[in-house]
Design a protein around this motif. Structure first.
Motif, PDB file in Angstrom:
ATOM      1  N   MET A 239       2.752 -52.918 -79.449  1.00 15.36           N
ATOM      2  CA  MET A 239       3.981 -52.303 -79.960  1.00 15.36           C
ATOM      3  C   MET A 239       3.718 -50.893 -80.471  1.00 15.36           C
ATOM      4  O   MET A 239       4.527 -49.980 -80.264  1.00 15.36           O
ATOM      5  N   HIS A 240       2.589 -50.699 -81.141  1.00 13.60           N
ATOM      6  CA  HIS A 240       2.214 -49.377 -81.641  1.00 13.60           C
ATOM      7  C   HIS A 240       2.071 -48.386 -80.488  1.00 13.60           C
ATOM      8  O   HIS A 240       2.599 -47.262 -80.551  1.00 13.60           O
TER       9      HIS A 240
ATOM     10  N   ARG B 126       5.493 -47.667 -78.666  1.00 17.06           N
ATOM     11  CA  ARG B 126       6.368 -46.831 -79.506  1.00 17.06           C
ATOM     12  C   ARG B 126       5.884 -45.377 -79.499  1.00 17.06           C
ATOM     13  O   ARG B 126       6.682 -44.449 -79.397  1.00 17.06           O
ATOM     14  N   LYS B 127       4.561 -45.176 -79.609  1.00 20.61           N
ATOM     15  CA  LYS B 127       4.035 -43.811 -79.616  1.00 20.61           C
ATOM     16  C   LYS B 127       4.308 -43.100 -78.293  1.00 20.61           C
ATOM     17  O   LYS B 127       4.465 -41.873 -78.262  1.00 20.61           O
TER      18      LYS B 127
ATOM     19  N   LYS C 125       8.337 -45.565 -75.262  1.00 23.48           N
ATOM     20  CA  LYS C 125       8.853 -46.612 -74.368  1.00 23.48           C
ATOM     21  C   LYS C 125       9.592 -47.655 -75.208  1.00 23.48           C
ATOM     22  O   LYS C 125       9.013 -48.242 -76.131  1.00 23.48           O
ATOM     23  N   ASP C 126      10.852 -47.910 -74.903  1.00 24.98           N
ATOM     24  CA  ASP C 126      11.643 -48.871 -75.667  1.00 24.98           C
ATOM     25  C   ASP C 126      11.422 -50.287 -75.127  1.00 24.98           C
ATOM     26  O   ASP C 126      11.164 -50.478 -73.938  1.00 24.98           O
TER      27      ASP C 126
ATOM     28  N   PHE D  69       8.238 -51.335 -88.073  1.00 22.48           N
ATOM     29  CA  PHE D  69       9.287 -52.137 -87.443  1.00 22.48           C
ATOM     30  C   PHE D  69      10.023 -52.901 -88.545  1.00 22.48           C
ATOM     31  O   PHE D  69       9.404 -53.576 -89.366  1.00 22.48           O
TER      32      PHE D  69
ATOM     33  N   ASN E  83      17.155 -53.242 -72.642  1.00 24.52           N
ATOM     34  CA  ASN E  83      15.711 -53.083 -72.452  1.00 24.52           C
ATOM     35  C   ASN E  83      15.179 -53.982 -71.340  1.00 24.52           C
ATOM     36  O   ASN E  83      15.608 -55.122 -71.199  1.00 24.52           O
TER      37      ASN E  83
END
Length: 456
Positions: free
Chosen positions: A122-123, A126-127, A130-131, A143, A153
């Motif tokens: 997830m990290h 997100r960086k 990308k959703d 989050f 999505n």
């Protein structure tokens, strides 16, 4: 849709309810107990039940679906009414699968490391901007919810576990997700914490592999012997198989560096479990189209978002970490990780044990000599957490000392005695590791450390 939640106060249940309401669904719910933070979050979303309890009148014919939480029981009056009206009843994993049937489902499973690997993936995503949708088992930094479920999505990340889906559906939760991409971090059976046999426990993971969609992908930790055997048992599945191993690394001046050919990637996390989890997370991201350079650049500032070797504080050259203690194996690996990272400094390990677990000889015996690598060891069994005051901890002290068999060992029965124990050390000369009971956490580590450092 009009959706009613039975046991809306659960961690995942209330997050899912809020997510669905934000999408425009008509959501209601009930529970006989709602605690924080669920209560405040439901109130803010205007979903907090007006009255605690179970009320069959809540279940009406215009409800499209009922989502049943594990806190409810099979004889729940609202559940019975829904069954009478033949309303569709879902467990939350079943519902999430139905809502994500057209998405790429990535399921992270394993006895240990699920949430850590989820947080790494997830990290990175997100960086990179990308959703994605997700379902995770613990609150992660950055989050604001445990569940994100949208209509648009294309990817959903799901933390999958082997526990019952609902009170009336005894399938394992992760058997209901049917992943396109699945990762298993490792499989370890713990006799003292499992209500099923070793064979049954391993079988759950075999079945999980069988649920991967045709031509889907299994990513697995090749360093885990149990898992390799399980994967071999499922060789007939028409899926891709991609194993990963602990990567090469080095430690210099308290910083762990991951080796990528000639390149050295500095990390803010350490320990072999974290490094193995990074290898697994990279493999998942690679299958999702993330380039290697992008992944490792994003990982440079990753910090553990949950209490796995979580940094607490530092003062001069003393560092303090805390971790959840799930088993003797977890204790040993965490102690080893800190000693490996800081070999020149003495380590003080404080282990909190659930006062009821220590009454089980099988539970205690697995901890035999498990803190050998720590220079100083203390076990805390907080007598204030014991409801049955006739349990005499003094009778257990000798047995606990024999189990741990450590030359510098202390047995402590309350927080004040722990404070005095910590004060016996010069914090400039040692490091501290607190291994906290996940279910009976009675130690405020941050507060203790603040007092300890106050005079230095």
């Amino acid at each position: 849709m009009r959706i009613h939640f039975i046991a809306i106060g659960g961690a995942v249940m209330h997050n899912l309810a809020i997510s669905l309401a934000e999408q425009g669904h008509q959501v209601s719910g009930s529970d006989d107990q709602i605690v924080e933070p669920s209560k405040s979050r439901l109130k803010k979303a205007k979903l907090l039940p007006a009255q605690l309890g179970w009320f069959p009148a809540n279940i009406t014919e215009d409800i499209d679906a009922v989502i049943l939480g594990m806190h409810a029981e099979a004889g729940n009056p609202e559940l019975i009414r829904a069954q009478e009206l033949k309303i569709k009843i879902y467990s939350f994993p079943e519902f999430i699968y139905e809502q994500s049937v057209n998405k790429t489902r990535v399921v992270i499973a394993g006895t240990y490391g699920k949430t850590t690997i989820m947080s790494m993936i997830m990290h990175v995503l997100r960086k990179l901007g990308k959703d994605f949708d997700y379902l995770v088992g613990a609150q992660l930094e950055g989050f604001d919810a445990l569940v994100k479920l949208t209509a648009h999505n294309k990817i959903i990340l799901l933390e999958g576990d082997e526990y019952y889906a609902s009170p009336i559906d005894h399938q394992s939760k992760f058997h209901l997700f049917h992943p396109n991409i699945a990762l298993i971090s490792g499989v370890e059976w713990n006799e003292s914490r499992s209500n099923i046999s070793r064979e049954e426990y391993f079988k759950q993971f075999e079945t999980f592999i069988d649920t991967i969609v045709k031509k889907g992908t299994l990513i697995y930790n090749k360093d885990n012997t149990n898992l390799r055997e399980i994967v071999e048992e499922t060789s007939d599945c028409k899926i891709n198989r991609h194993g990963y191993r602990l990567p090469e690394y080095s430690i210099n001046k308290g910083v762990t560096y991951l080796h990528l050919g000639e390149e050295r990637i500095p990390l803010q996390v350490f320990g072999k479990l974290n490094l193995s989890n990074i290898a697994g997370a990279y493999t998942v991201c690679e299958w999702l189209g993330v380039k290697r350079a992008e992944f490792y650049d994003a990982m440079k500032d990753f910090k553990s978002s949950i209490r796995y070797l979580e940094f607490v504080a530092s003062h001069h050259e003393c560092v303090v970490y805390q971790d959840f203690n799930y088993s003797a194996y977890k204790l040993q690996t965490s102690v080893h990780a800190v000693k490996e990272q800081f070999p020149a400094k003495a380590l003080v390990t404080i282990l909190e044990l659930n006062p009821y677990d220590i009454l089980d000889n099988n539970f205690l015996n697995q901890y035999r000599s498990s803190m050998d690598e720590s220079d100083y060891a203390a076990v805390v069994v907080n007598r204030e957490a014991i409801k049955e005051k006739n349990i005499l901890l003094s009778n257990l002290e000798m047995e606990i000392k024999q189990v741990f068999n450590h030359k510098n060992f202390n047995f402590l029965t309350d927080v004040p005695s722990l404070e005095n124990y910590l004060k016996s050390f010069n914090p400039l000369e040692v490091n501290f590791l607190f291994m906290i009971s996940p279910n009976h956490n009675s130690i405020n580590v941050v507060g203790l450390v603040e007092k300890l450092f106050k005079n230095y």
